[in-house]
Design a protein around this motif. Sequence first.
Motif, PDB file in Angstrom:
ATOM      1  N   VAL A   1       6.783  -0.357   0.997  1.00  0.00           N
ATOM      2  CA  VAL A   1       7.405  -1.127   2.086  1.00  0.00           C
ATOM      3  C   VAL A   1       6.831  -0.777   3.459  1.00  0.00           C
ATOM      4  CG1 VAL A   1       9.583  -1.471   0.835  1.00  0.00           C
ATOM      5  CG2 VAL A   1       9.330   0.521   2.322  1.00  0.00           C
ATOM      6  N   SER A   2       5.873   0.143   3.528  1.00  0.00           N
ATOM      7  CA  SER A   2       5.393   0.620   4.831  1.00  0.00           C
ATOM      8  C   SER A   2       4.612  -0.451   5.600  1.00  0.00           C
ATOM      9  CB  SER A   2       4.517   1.865   4.652  1.00  0.00           C
ATOM     10  OG  SER A   2       3.370   1.556   3.908  1.00  0.00           O
ATOM     11  N   ALA A   3       4.048  -1.453   4.904  1.00  0.00           N
ATOM     12  CA  ALA A   3       3.267  -2.498   5.573  1.00  0.00           C
ATOM     13  C   ALA A   3       4.114  -3.716   5.933  1.00  0.00           C
ATOM     14  CB  ALA A   3       2.098  -2.921   4.682  1.00  0.00           C
ATOM     15  N   LEU A   4       5.435  -3.626   5.707  1.00  0.00           N
ATOM     16  CA  LEU A   4       6.314  -4.783   5.900  1.00  0.00           C
ATOM     17  C   LEU A   4       7.213  -4.611   7.122  1.00  0.00           C
ATOM     18  CD1 LEU A   4       7.475  -5.174   2.174  1.00  0.00           C
ATOM     19  CD2 LEU A   4       5.513  -6.269   3.277  1.00  0.00           C
ATOM     20  N   ASP A   5       7.695  -5.741   7.671  1.00  0.00           N
ATOM     21  CA  ASP A   5       8.669  -5.699   8.760  1.00  0.00           C
ATOM     22  C   ASP A   5       9.959  -5.043   8.283  1.00  0.00           C
ATOM     23  OD1 ASP A   5       6.900  -7.030  10.366  1.00  0.00           O
ATOM     24  OD2 ASP A   5       7.767  -9.006  10.011  1.00  0.00           O
ATOM     25  N   VAL A   6      10.716  -4.477   9.218  1.00  0.00           N
ATOM     26  CA  VAL A   6      11.918  -3.724   8.868  1.00  0.00           C
ATOM     27  C   VAL A   6      12.923  -4.578   8.105  1.00  0.00           C
ATOM     28  CG1 VAL A   6      13.892  -2.448   9.795  1.00  0.00           C
ATOM     29  CG2 VAL A   6      11.633  -2.124  10.786  1.00  0.00           C
ATOM     30  N   SER A   7      13.126  -5.827   8.533  1.00  0.00           N
ATOM     31  CA  SER A   7      14.098  -6.703   7.861  1.00  0.00           C
ATOM     32  C   SER A   7      13.656  -7.006   6.428  1.00  0.00           C
ATOM     33  CB  SER A   7      14.262  -8.010   8.637  1.00  0.00           C
ATOM     34  OG  SER A   7      13.011  -8.675   8.751  1.00  0.00           O
ATOM     35  N   ILE A   8      12.343  -7.155   6.236  1.00  0.00           N
ATOM     36  CA  ILE A   8      11.805  -7.424   4.899  1.00  0.00           C
ATOM     37  C   ILE A   8      11.861  -6.149   4.043  1.00  0.00           C
ATOM     38  CG2 ILE A   8       9.831  -8.312   3.604  1.00  0.00           C
ATOM     39  CD1 ILE A   8      11.142 -10.321   5.504  1.00  0.00           C
ATOM     40  N   GLN A   9      11.673  -4.989   4.673  1.00  0.00           N
ATOM     41  CA  GLN A   9      11.782  -3.711   3.958  1.00  0.00           C
ATOM     42  C   GLN A   9      13.124  -3.608   3.248  1.00  0.00           C
ATOM     43  OE1 GLN A   9      11.071  -0.232   6.335  1.00  0.00           O
ATOM     44  NE2 GLN A   9       8.977  -0.790   6.856  1.00  0.00           N
ATOM     45  N   ALA A  10      14.191  -3.949   3.957  1.00  0.00           N
ATOM     46  CA  ALA A  10      15.539  -3.853   3.380  1.00  0.00           C
ATOM     47  C   ALA A  10      15.665  -4.746   2.152  1.00  0.00           C
ATOM     48  CB  ALA A  10      16.582  -4.235   4.431  1.00  0.00           C
ATOM     49  N   GLN A  11      15.092  -5.950   2.209  1.00  0.00           N
ATOM     50  CA  GLN A  11      15.162  -6.870   1.072  1.00  0.00           C
ATOM     51  C   GLN A  11      14.416  -6.309  -0.140  1.00  0.00           C
ATOM     52  OE1 GLN A  11      13.765 -10.773   2.237  1.00  0.00           O
ATOM     53  NE2 GLN A  11      14.969 -10.761   4.117  1.00  0.00           N
ATOM     54  N   ILE A  12      13.237  -5.748   0.106  1.00  0.00           N
ATOM     55  CA  ILE A  12      12.427  -5.214  -0.991  1.00  0.00           C
ATOM     56  C   ILE A  12      13.094  -3.977  -1.598  1.00  0.00           C
ATOM     57  CG2 ILE A  12      10.183  -4.222  -1.616  1.00  0.00           C
ATOM     58  CD1 ILE A  12      10.087  -7.227  -1.068  1.00  0.00           C
ATOM     59  N   LEU A  13      13.687  -3.123  -0.751  1.00  0.00           N
ATOM     60  CA  LEU A  13      14.390  -1.938  -1.256  1.00  0.00           C
ATOM     61  C   LEU A  13      15.586  -2.336  -2.121  1.00  0.00           C
ATOM     62  CD1 LEU A  13      14.341   0.380   1.901  1.00  0.00           C
ATOM     63  CD2 LEU A  13      13.041   0.694  -0.210  1.00  0.00           C
ATOM     64  N   ASN A  14      16.311  -3.346  -1.672  1.00  0.00           N
ATOM     65  CA  ASN A  14      17.441  -3.836  -2.474  1.00  0.00           C
ATOM     66  C   ASN A  14      16.965  -4.439  -3.786  1.00  0.00           C
ATOM     67  OD1 ASN A  14      19.526  -3.074  -0.721  1.00  0.00           O
ATOM     68  ND2 ASN A  14      19.295  -4.933   0.516  1.00  0.00           N
ATOM     69  N   LEU A  15      15.798  -5.095  -3.747  1.00  0.00           N
ATOM     70  CA  LEU A  15      15.215  -5.634  -4.973  1.00  0.00           C
ATOM     71  C   LEU A  15      14.884  -4.506  -5.953  1.00  0.00           C
ATOM     72  CD1 LEU A  15      13.970  -7.890  -6.702  1.00  0.00           C
ATOM     73  CD2 LEU A  15      11.854  -7.618  -5.368  1.00  0.00           C
ATOM     74  N   PHE A  16      14.296  -3.426  -5.447  1.00  0.00           N
ATOM     75  CA  PHE A  16      13.992  -2.265  -6.295  1.00  0.00           C
ATOM     76  C   PHE A  16      15.266  -1.715  -6.944  1.00  0.00           C
ATOM     77  CE2 PHE A  16       9.848  -1.606  -4.017  1.00  0.00           C
ATOM     78  CZ  PHE A  16       9.051  -1.515  -5.149  1.00  0.00           C
ATOM     79  N   LYS A  17      16.335  -1.618  -6.160  1.00  0.00           N
ATOM     80  CA  LYS A  17      17.603  -1.102  -6.696  1.00  0.00           C
ATOM     81  C   LYS A  17      18.185  -2.026  -7.756  1.00  0.00           C
ATOM     82  CE  LYS A  17      19.526   2.214  -3.557  1.00  0.00           C
ATOM     83  NZ  LYS A  17      20.808   2.778  -3.121  1.00  0.00           N
ATOM     84  N   ASP A  18      18.135  -3.329  -7.497  1.00  0.00           N
ATOM     85  CA  ASP A  18      18.672  -4.301  -8.461  1.00  0.00           C
ATOM     86  C   ASP A  18      17.880  -4.266  -9.768  1.00  0.00           C
ATOM     87  OD1 ASP A  18      20.548  -5.058  -6.602  1.00  0.00           O
ATOM     88  OD2 ASP A  18      19.444  -6.836  -5.915  1.00  0.00           O
ATOM     89  N   LEU A  19      16.563  -4.186  -9.656  1.00  0.00           N
ATOM     90  CA  LEU A  19      15.704  -4.142 -10.846  1.00  0.00           C
ATOM     91  C   LEU A  19      15.960  -2.869 -11.652  1.00  0.00           C
ATOM     92  CD1 LEU A  19      12.332  -5.419  -9.317  1.00  0.00           C
ATOM     93  CD2 LEU A  19      13.786  -6.632 -10.966  1.00  0.00           C
ATOM     94  N   GLN A  20      16.173  -1.756 -10.941  1.00  0.00           N
ATOM     95  CA  GLN A  20      16.460  -0.491 -11.624  1.00  0.00           C
ATOM     96  C   GLN A  20      17.763  -0.586 -12.418  1.00  0.00           C
ATOM     97  OE1 GLN A  20      17.238   3.045  -9.144  1.00  0.00           O
ATOM     98  NE2 GLN A  20      15.963   4.202 -10.545  1.00  0.00           N
TER      99      GLN A  20
END
Length: 331
Positions: free
Chosen positions: A191-210
Amino acid sequence: MAESNTLLDVQNLKMYFKFKTGSLFNRQHGYIYAVDDVSFSIKKGETLGLVGESGCGKSTTLRAISRLHEPTSGKVYLNGTDITKLHYEEMLKARRNMQIVFQDPYASLNPRMTTRDIIAEPMKIFMKEGLLKTTKKEMDERVEQLMEKVGLSRFFKNRYPHEFSGGQRQRIGIARALALKPELILCDEPVSALDVSIQAQILNLFKDLQQDLGLTYLFIAHDLAVIKYISDRIAVMYLGKIVEISEADELYKKPLHPYTQALLSAAPIPDPEIERKRQRIILTGDVPSPDKQRPGCYFYDRCPKRMDQCKASQPELKELAPGHKVACFLY
């Protein structure tokens, strides 16, 4: 021996890079000690965050575990099998259970391939090697399922990477990593190359997939807030060595190693009252070059609590409390 529910067990991993120095007529060889005797384990369904400043060896550790770099020495057990000793075909089978999400979504996707081809590529490789049996129709269905799973419309499958935003590209990279149904995902600062708002979405996606797929993550990041949010346990790395490893909440409440304390004190706190009152730990000097091995603690030159003993010998990573290990002579 690792516990029965341990998925990944890394023991004494070393990754040294050889380089040449000196003049044309006086060539000498040296080594960059990028990863120097690193050990940790990850349980099934767990997220281990690996944090440290730039150049400390986080990404190299991940690449050595996956054998994108061939480790200098050490053992990496995946489901009880030492994958450092596997030959090509056996290693290919092991890789089916271990995939990577890379840092840069702009560089990690082939611009000449459609989204469908990118996500299907791992399946095609395994079909070619005779390790996967599937039809073209089943492969297309799998690609569409994965796209929907990571939050992309299946109608975008014939688009090329340049037609997507950075966050969408990273979703494609995540879908590709999931194509072979692995248990372990190695996340190299995803997520380091992404905007902060998009970072949150991707992190939540990782959690949901887990939660949905029972995935296990080794998650590398610079951002301490990201690491705290995503991780169950955190390992702190400095100059190729693990200096502290603990449960995430425990580490933030009670950091023991002087480097961990300095690292956490550098992270801003959104409450202005607390931010004004808290004491910052300012480290002096620069990170030493990794081209030398030292007899003492690698953090000695910058440590505000250094002692004579620290210069003479290296502290071992010892367990001070259940699940909390630290490499420091203060304890």
